[in-house]
Design a protein around this motif. Sequence first.
Motif, PDB file in Angstrom:
ATOM      1  N   TRP A  28      27.958  -8.813 -10.371  1.00  0.00           N
ATOM      2  CA  TRP A  28      29.098  -8.628  -9.480  1.00  0.00           C
ATOM      3  C   TRP A  28      28.815  -9.135  -8.068  1.00  0.00           C
ATOM      4  O   TRP A  28      29.731  -9.271  -7.256  1.00  0.00           O
ATOM      5  CB  TRP A  28      29.483  -7.148  -9.418  1.00  0.00           C
ATOM      6  CG  TRP A  28      30.268  -6.681 -10.608  1.00  0.00           C
ATOM      7  CD1 TRP A  28      29.790  -6.048 -11.708  1.00  0.00           C
ATOM      8  CD2 TRP A  28      31.676  -6.822 -10.806  1.00  0.00           C
ATOM      9  NE1 TRP A  28      30.807  -5.779 -12.599  1.00  0.00           N
ATOM     10  CE2 TRP A  28      31.986  -6.243 -12.061  1.00  0.00           C
ATOM     11  CE3 TRP A  28      32.708  -7.381 -10.061  1.00  0.00           C
ATOM     12  CZ2 TRP A  28      33.270  -6.203 -12.582  1.00  0.00           C
ATOM     13  CZ3 TRP A  28      33.999  -7.342 -10.570  1.00  0.00           C
ATOM     14  CH2 TRP A  28      34.275  -6.764 -11.813  1.00  0.00           C
ATOM     15  N   GLY A  29      27.555  -9.410  -7.756  1.00  0.00           N
ATOM     16  CA  GLY A  29      27.219  -9.893  -6.421  1.00  0.00           C
ATOM     17  C   GLY A  29      27.232 -11.400  -6.289  1.00  0.00           C
ATOM     18  O   GLY A  29      27.049 -11.936  -5.193  1.00  0.00           O
ATOM     19  N   ASP A  30      27.447 -12.112  -7.394  1.00  0.00           N
ATOM     20  CA  ASP A  30      27.504 -13.579  -7.388  1.00  0.00           C
ATOM     21  C   ASP A  30      28.977 -13.971  -7.351  1.00  0.00           C
ATOM     22  O   ASP A  30      29.656 -13.994  -8.379  1.00  0.00           O
ATOM     23  CB  ASP A  30      26.809 -14.123  -8.629  1.00  0.00           C
ATOM     24  CG  ASP A  30      26.734 -15.643  -8.626  1.00  0.00           C
ATOM     25  OD1 ASP A  30      27.075 -16.255  -7.597  1.00  0.00           O
ATOM     26  OD2 ASP A  30      26.355 -16.219  -9.665  1.00  0.00           O
ATOM     27  N   ILE A  31      29.481 -14.284  -6.156  1.00  0.00           N
ATOM     28  CA  ILE A  31      30.925 -14.341  -5.933  1.00  0.00           C
ATOM     29  C   ILE A  31      31.333 -15.693  -5.366  1.00  0.00           C
ATOM     30  O   ILE A  31      30.693 -16.225  -4.451  1.00  0.00           O
ATOM     31  CB  ILE A  31      31.356 -13.220  -4.959  1.00  0.00           C
ATOM     32  CG1 ILE A  31      30.992 -11.850  -5.536  1.00  0.00           C
ATOM     33  CG2 ILE A  31      32.843 -13.302  -4.652  1.00  0.00           C
ATOM     34  CD1 ILE A  31      31.103 -10.731  -4.520  1.00  0.00           C
ATOM     35  N   LYS A  32      32.425 -16.240  -5.903  1.00  0.00           N
ATOM     36  CA  LYS A  32      33.067 -17.406  -5.312  1.00  0.00           C
ATOM     37  C   LYS A  32      34.151 -16.938  -4.346  1.00  0.00           C
ATOM     38  O   LYS A  32      34.956 -16.064  -4.684  1.00  0.00           O
ATOM     39  CB  LYS A  32      33.728 -18.274  -6.389  1.00  0.00           C
ATOM     40  CG  LYS A  32      32.816 -19.200  -7.143  1.00  0.00           C
ATOM     41  CD  LYS A  32      33.651 -20.103  -8.063  1.00  0.00           C
ATOM     42  CE  LYS A  32      32.802 -21.117  -8.794  1.00  0.00           C
ATOM     43  NZ  LYS A  32      33.632 -22.025  -9.638  1.00  0.00           N
TER      44      LYS A  32
END
Length: 660
Positions: free
Chosen positions: A252-256
């Motif tokens: 959930w911390g890898d965000i576009k």
Amino acid sequence: MKTLKFINILKSAFVATVVLTTACQPDEYELGQVLSKSELKYEVVQDSDDPNAVIIKALNPGTQPYWITPMGRSTKLQDTVRIPFAGDYTFVYGVISRGGVVQADPLVVTITTNNLNYVSDPLWTLLTGGVGNEKVWYLDLNADGESRYFAGPLYFYGTDDSWATVTEGQTVEGDVWNWQPDWKGNSWLMAAGDYGSMTFSLKGNAVITVDHKMLGRQESGTFFLDAAAKKLTITDASPLHDSNRDGHVVNWGDIKLMSLTENTMQLAVLRDKALSGEDPCLLVYNFISKDYYDNWVPDDMPDPEPVLPAGWKDDVSKVIAVTDVITWKLSTSNPIDWANLDGSRMNGWNQPADYPDWLGVVDPSIYEGFSLQINSSTGAVVYTAPDGNVEQGSYTLDDKGFYTFTGINPSFPVVGWANFELTADKQLRILSIEKDGLGNLSGMWVGAKDPVKPEYIAYHLVPSVSGGAGSDPAAIVKGYLCSKTWKIDSDREYDVDAPWAEGRYQGPVIFSDYASWSWNPLPGEQYGAGEVGIDYGTMKFNEDGTVIIKQRVRRFTYEEELGGVTQTLVRRGLPQTGDVLETDEIVTLNGIWVFNLDTWSLKLSVDMLHPWTADYAVADWGNITVFRAEENVLILQVMRSQELSEEDAMPMGYVFVPVE
């Protein structure tokens, strides 16, 4: 596939991340000797030119580095951590080997300078409010099921969509698509509720706190915004989201970052196929700022309006397929009610006994004489008051169902103190349409808008014809047939537009495909129209099924030499110069008639009234199709015979009008 078993106990967040990182690796490792702390080799140094940039290097070959830094985690052999603010910051180096996981002791780095260039990009200000500030964001869905900016809280995009396609509108190759569902029409996506808040802070460090009210947990972590790459990295926290998809995302911390403005933000995470059971896509969560939420004022929503069924305009313009004239009367059962702005009735009175004492008693004799005759072909209206007084005028009907009248001013009591009246703008609005079990128009509710209150006084109109035919189509046609004595319209008393360009409904005869063209010859121009100035008689249908036709017969003869012999022949068609009128008489034909509603056919045992010049061209003048039947016009079709006329077979539509 085996996953690593950890000998040393790590923080739960670290363990979870390692498991997720290694679970999909193709190799199968066996446990071996765990590296000791003394064997760990790494460097953590500050850049001499920029002390806020901390360079980290892993120096244990054959192992997977795993760094815990103030700006998040890293698995790179060498990385640069850029910290904008002065302070003491902790770094932890660890490795993953075949023997397990081991961590070095925490290392504290003291930074004595600020480098605000790291957070000077306008996107940082939009996200956080700027250095020394914090900004609160909400998922765009509240407990009332209300999305205040976006159509809904969650959109779906292709895996190759990004800031470029969403904000910049670029066209790119790959998995690019989107579905932007509105929540009200797709409430199954997630429950309405208070999803909590998400605060991005630049007070001393880049810190995020998330209150997941719908998930029942609070999180605090760090974040970093790569403004150039439009990527947001969050450590030890996750953006606000729904419980339905809480377990569908690996990280959930890898965000576009898909879009970001002062008031709105769209963050995308990757849906994992193994976890969700669905193909990968970007789950794009839509957020609005607290300031926007608190200061939001609903748009000035338009008043609700009646929703009329498809084809309603045709329904109220033709009580049956052949007539453009409808005579409306008030219902004897429930003539009046009140209605909401959407057209729904407030009281639902259906029978006289339903009406309350405070209004009065339904007495149809009070309004029995009222009628409103509307002609959709000519736009004419005739209002007959209950006392017999008649007013004539015109009307228009717009696409929203508003009748606007000129020349009439109805006003009379219906029930008790409630009157039938138009608005000050001379209008009535169609609120609803009624049909019987066969799909025929059986009534409509029309309303006069109250000048103050958001409501209509509603009147229940039912279609009617003389003789009490009500809305039975067969009875209506028969009523029109029997209501007048008819003649051929050689003088074009009836002349109205047809529904196609430049087409006309006009007598005495119509040749047409009734879709794109028509030809209406005048008397003397073509045999079907008859002679100029000739009255061909009358036709009277009786309610007992008999018909009386007084047909004018005019026979012309001419001489022609055939085989050396001069012969006298009967002229077929219009008379020519030199022809002799041999017969000019009125012949009375007594027969019977039958109308079939299923086929709109009218069968006569004798020939229909017609111009005698066309007598030869039709094989059966008693085989008729009713094309139109109204109070003041009949259009009856017969089929021209190809064999007899030596022309193409086609319908000939004769126009009849009442005898004065």
